[in-house]
Design a protein around this motif. Structure first.
Motif, mmCIF file in Angstrom:
data_model
loop_
_atom_site.group_PDB
_atom_site.id
_atom_site.type_symbol
_atom_site.label_atom_id
_atom_site.label_comp_id
_atom_site.label_asym_id
_atom_site.label_seq_id
_atom_site.Cartn_x
_atom_site.Cartn_y
_atom_site.Cartn_z
ATOM 1 N N LEU A 1 0.852 -1.186 0.000
ATOM 2 C CA LEU A 1 0.000 0.000 0.000
ATOM 3 C C LEU A 1 0.882 1.228 0.000
ATOM 4 O O LEU A 1 1.777 1.356 0.847
ATOM 5 N N THR A 2 0.659 2.114 -0.953
ATOM 6 C CA THR A 2 1.353 3.396 -0.972
ATOM 7 C C THR A 2 0.321 4.505 -1.092
ATOM 8 O O THR A 2 -0.699 4.347 -1.763
ATOM 9 N N ALA A 3 0.596 5.589 -0.413
ATOM 10 C CA ALA A 3 -0.347 6.704 -0.413
ATOM 11 C C ALA A 3 -0.511 7.258 -1.818
ATOM 12 O O ALA A 3 0.453 7.395 -2.572
ATOM 13 N N GLU A 4 -1.753 7.553 -2.179
ATOM 14 C CA GLU A 4 -2.015 8.168 -3.470
ATOM 15 C C GLU A 4 -1.333 9.534 -3.542
ATOM 16 O O GLU A 4 -1.291 10.270 -2.570
ATOM 17 N N GLY A 5 -0.788 9.841 -4.669
ATOM 18 C CA GLY A 5 -0.112 11.113 -4.887
ATOM 19 C C GLY A 5 0.247 11.226 -6.341
ATOM 20 O O GLY A 5 -0.153 10.397 -7.171
ATOM 21 N N VAL A 6 1.038 12.229 -6.670
ATOM 22 C CA VAL A 6 1.419 12.441 -8.068
ATOM 23 C C VAL A 6 2.150 11.223 -8.612
ATOM 24 O O VAL A 6 1.870 10.757 -9.719
ATOM 25 N N GLY A 7 3.088 10.678 -7.806
ATOM 26 C CA GLY A 7 3.863 9.534 -8.262
ATOM 27 C C GLY A 7 2.994 8.327 -8.551
ATOM 28 O O GLY A 7 3.160 7.650 -9.574
#
Length: 234
Positions: free
Chosen positions: A118-124
């Motif tokens: 799980l990775t936080a939603e963001g530009v990347g």
């Protein structure tokens, strides 16, 4: 400026800089050792034989070159073996060389589980998905908006990310915490060197994930929390 003056300034300044860097590093070691002593952990500085450089894959690991670990802290969290360390790697060479650091915190798992990240939603994350990167969708719109999910086995991923756990991971202390289940570890990483103030909160989030794994998932992977004395959670 006179060349002799430049040489003099360098002669005086370089030893002072080296001495200051040494003193700052010494103070940091003392602070980390004091934190370990206060929490019942151990500060071992370098890899205590766990193979930390090669323990995890994917981001931020296996990037660049000159990979190393430092500022290693080992202990237990809620009775579970845990580790915290600074992971370092470099890219480029010469004048183009850049060095990066990530603070990694990890909990040992009682059995091997497929990758779940799980990775936080963001530009990347949005760019990655636009380029075709995987993103497992759940029944929660809020959760899908908050996280990008990568699962090695989507059946297991959906079983672990049940509604109760997703609700927990949408709480303020969990939002923005990147983590990955990989083999017999769950690890979280964040840019920068070790920050002892962030160890307990991140371990708390990961422990909630581990406690949230349904009993049948553990059983499918050779472990029964009832047999081993832990209360089942699903």
């Amino acid at each position: 400026m006179d060349s002799a003056l430049v040489v003099l300034l360098l002669a005086v300044g370089l030893p002072t800089f080296v001495a200051l860097a040494w003193w700052l590093q010494k103070k940091r070691h003392e602070q980390l050792a004091a934190w370990a002593a206060a929490t019942g952990w151990e500060y071992v500085r370098s890899d205590p034989g766990l193979g930390l450089v090669r323990l995890h894959r994917n981001q931020p690991f296996e990037q660049g070159h000159s990979r190393r670990v430092s500022e290693v802290l080992t202990g237990r969290w809620q009775g579970v073996p845990a580790v915290s360390y600074t992971y370092e790697w470099s890219t480029g060479s010469g004048k183009e060389k850049k060095t990066y650091h990530a603070h990694v915190v990890a909990l040992a798992l009682p059995a091997y589980l497929p990758v779940l990240e799980l990775t936080a939603e963001g530009v990347g994350a949005r760019i990655a998905k636009a380029l075709g990167a995987r993103d497992m969708q759940t029944e929660s719109v809020a959760f899908n908006d908050a996280y990008r999910v990568v699962a090695g086995d989507q059946r297991v991923g959906h079983a672990i990310l049940h509604p109760r756990l997703m609700e927990r991971l949408l709480q303020d202390d969990a939002l923005g915490t990147d983590w990955r289940i990989e083999g017999t570890w769950i690890a979280s990483w964040r840019t920068g060197r070790t920050d002892t103030a962030r160890i307990a909160p991140r371990l708390g989030v990961m422990h909630a994930v581990v406690r949230g794994v349904p009993r049948h998932v553990w059983q499918d992977h050779g472990y029964d929390p009832l047999t081993h004395g832990a209360a089942p959670n699903g």
